[in-house]
Motif scaffolding. Structure first.
Motif, mmCIF file in Angstrom:
data_model
loop_
_atom_site.group_PDB
_atom_site.id
_atom_site.type_symbol
_atom_site.label_atom_id
_atom_site.label_comp_id
_atom_site.label_asym_id
_atom_site.label_seq_id
_atom_site.Cartn_x
_atom_site.Cartn_y
_atom_site.Cartn_z
ATOM 1 N N VAL A 230 10.037 1.998 -4.180
ATOM 2 C CA VAL A 230 9.756 2.827 -2.992
ATOM 3 C C VAL A 230 9.903 2.001 -1.718
ATOM 4 O O VAL A 230 10.517 2.438 -0.748
ATOM 5 N N ARG A 231 9.342 0.782 -1.720
ATOM 6 C CA ARG A 231 9.425 -0.074 -0.531
ATOM 7 C C ARG A 231 10.863 -0.415 -0.188
ATOM 8 O O ARG A 231 11.264 -0.375 0.984
ATOM 9 N N ASN A 232 11.656 -0.762 -1.177
ATOM 10 C CA ASN A 232 13.062 -1.091 -0.921
ATOM 11 C C ASN A 232 13.845 0.119 -0.430
ATOM 12 O O ASN A 232 14.719 -0.012 0.428
ATOM 13 N N GLN A 233 13.537 1.301 -0.952
ATOM 14 C CA GLN A 233 14.207 2.510 -0.491
ATOM 15 C C GLN A 233 13.889 2.772 0.979
ATOM 16 O O GLN A 233 14.782 3.081 1.772
ATOM 17 N N ILE A 234 12.628 2.586 1.366
ATOM 18 C CA ILE A 234 12.240 2.790 2.758
ATOM 19 C C ILE A 234 12.948 1.780 3.656
ATOM 20 O O ILE A 234 13.438 2.122 4.731
ATOM 21 N N LYS A 235 13.052 0.528 3.211
ATOM 22 C CA LYS A 235 13.762 -0.488 4.003
ATOM 23 C C LYS A 235 15.240 -0.149 4.141
ATOM 24 O O LYS A 235 15.824 -0.336 5.217
ATOM 25 N N ARG A 236 15.848 0.364 3.089
ATOM 26 C CA ARG A 236 17.262 0.792 3.187
ATOM 27 C C ARG A 236 17.409 1.918 4.198
ATOM 28 O O ARG A 236 18.337 1.923 5.013
ATOM 29 N N TYR A 237 16.499 2.894 4.148
ATOM 30 C CA TYR A 237 16.541 4.002 5.109
ATOM 31 C C TYR A 237 16.381 3.490 6.541
ATOM 32 O O TYR A 237 17.073 3.946 7.457
ATOM 33 N N LEU A 238 15.470 2.533 6.748
ATOM 34 C CA LEU A 238 15.249 1.998 8.097
ATOM 35 C C LEU A 238 16.471 1.218 8.593
ATOM 36 O O LEU A 238 16.871 1.363 9.746
ATOM 37 N N ARG A 239 17.067 0.392 7.729
ATOM 38 C CA ARG A 239 18.271 -0.353 8.134
ATOM 39 C C ARG A 239 19.402 0.604 8.498
ATOM 40 O O ARG A 239 20.119 0.399 9.477
ATOM 41 N N LYS B 13 0.822 -1.207 0.000
ATOM 42 C CA LYS B 13 0.000 0.000 0.000
ATOM 43 C C LYS B 13 0.861 1.264 0.000
ATOM 44 O O LYS B 13 0.397 2.335 -0.377
ATOM 45 N N ILE B 14 2.096 1.140 0.439
ATOM 46 C CA ILE B 14 2.977 2.301 0.543
ATOM 47 C C ILE B 14 3.531 2.712 -0.810
ATOM 48 O O ILE B 14 3.753 3.879 -1.068
ATOM 49 N N GLY B 15 3.755 1.740 -1.686
ATOM 50 C CA GLY B 15 4.266 2.078 -3.012
ATOM 51 C C GLY B 15 4.770 0.862 -3.750
ATOM 52 O O GLY B 15 4.629 -0.272 -3.284
ATOM 53 N N ASN B 16 5.371 1.112 -4.896
ATOM 54 C CA ASN B 16 5.898 0.002 -5.685
ATOM 55 C C ASN B 16 7.195 -0.526 -5.063
ATOM 56 O O ASN B 16 7.651 -0.035 -4.031
ATOM 57 N N ALA B 17 7.798 -1.525 -5.695
ATOM 58 C CA ALA B 17 8.973 -2.191 -5.131
ATOM 59 C C ALA B 17 10.130 -1.231 -4.901
ATOM 60 O O ALA B 17 10.855 -1.347 -3.906
ATOM 61 N N ILE C 211 5.271 7.629 5.877
ATOM 62 C CA ILE C 211 6.724 7.495 5.737
ATOM 63 C C ILE C 211 7.170 7.692 4.288
ATOM 64 O O ILE C 211 8.326 7.988 4.014
ATOM 65 N N ARG C 212 6.230 7.540 3.371
ATOM 66 C CA ARG C 212 6.522 7.653 1.943
ATOM 67 C C ARG C 212 7.149 9.002 1.574
ATOM 68 O O ARG C 212 8.012 9.072 0.720
ATOM 69 N N ASN C 213 6.720 10.044 2.237
ATOM 70 C CA ASN C 213 7.159 11.403 1.898
ATOM 71 C C ASN C 213 8.275 11.926 2.794
ATOM 72 O O ASN C 213 8.564 13.114 2.789
#
Length: 115
Positions: free
Chosen positions: A56-65, A50-54, A89-91
């Motif tokens: 966007v999701r992978n970028q958010i996971k990289r930021y969280l790690r 729901k947050i975005g495509n792959a 968190i998307r923005n």
């Protein structure tokens, strides 16, 4: 993050969801569950479609790690954590995500003040 610091298996996630407590802010949900078999912490990340495509999701996971790696003070050992991203968190920038993660970790009492 090293492999021994990650939660990967579905059974591990389900155990944290069942036995753990949740803490949240507008951008993140943090589940915390004690694991006495380990002396260090383990983290699992979840970012919904729901947050975005792959990308966007992978970028958010990289930021969280990266935010977990740079946390000062670090997370307490002997616990399993799951971080779930919410839509706002998307923005957010990398720095904002780091601040949000620190806030929810502090709220959960997950920060190791001894180090």
């Amino acid at each position: 993050m090293k492999k021994e610091y990650r939660l990967k298996k579905n059974e591990e996630f389900q155990e944290v969801f069942k036995k753990g407590k949740s803490f949240a802010n507008r951008q993140l949900v943090l589940y915390k569950c004690e694991n006495q078999n380990q002396e260090h912490f383990r983290v699992g990340l979840s970012v919904s479609k729901k947050i975005g495509n792959a990308v966007v999701r992978n970028q958010i996971k990289r930021y969280l790690r990266e935010a977990i790696r740079h946390m000062d003070p670090p997370l307490k050992g002997g616990y399993d954590y799951i971080v779930i991203a919410r839509k706002p968190i998307r923005n957010m920038s990398s720095n904002d995500i780091q601040k949000s993660l620190h806030h929810v970790s502090k709220k959960a009492g997950a920060l190791d003040r001894r180090k």
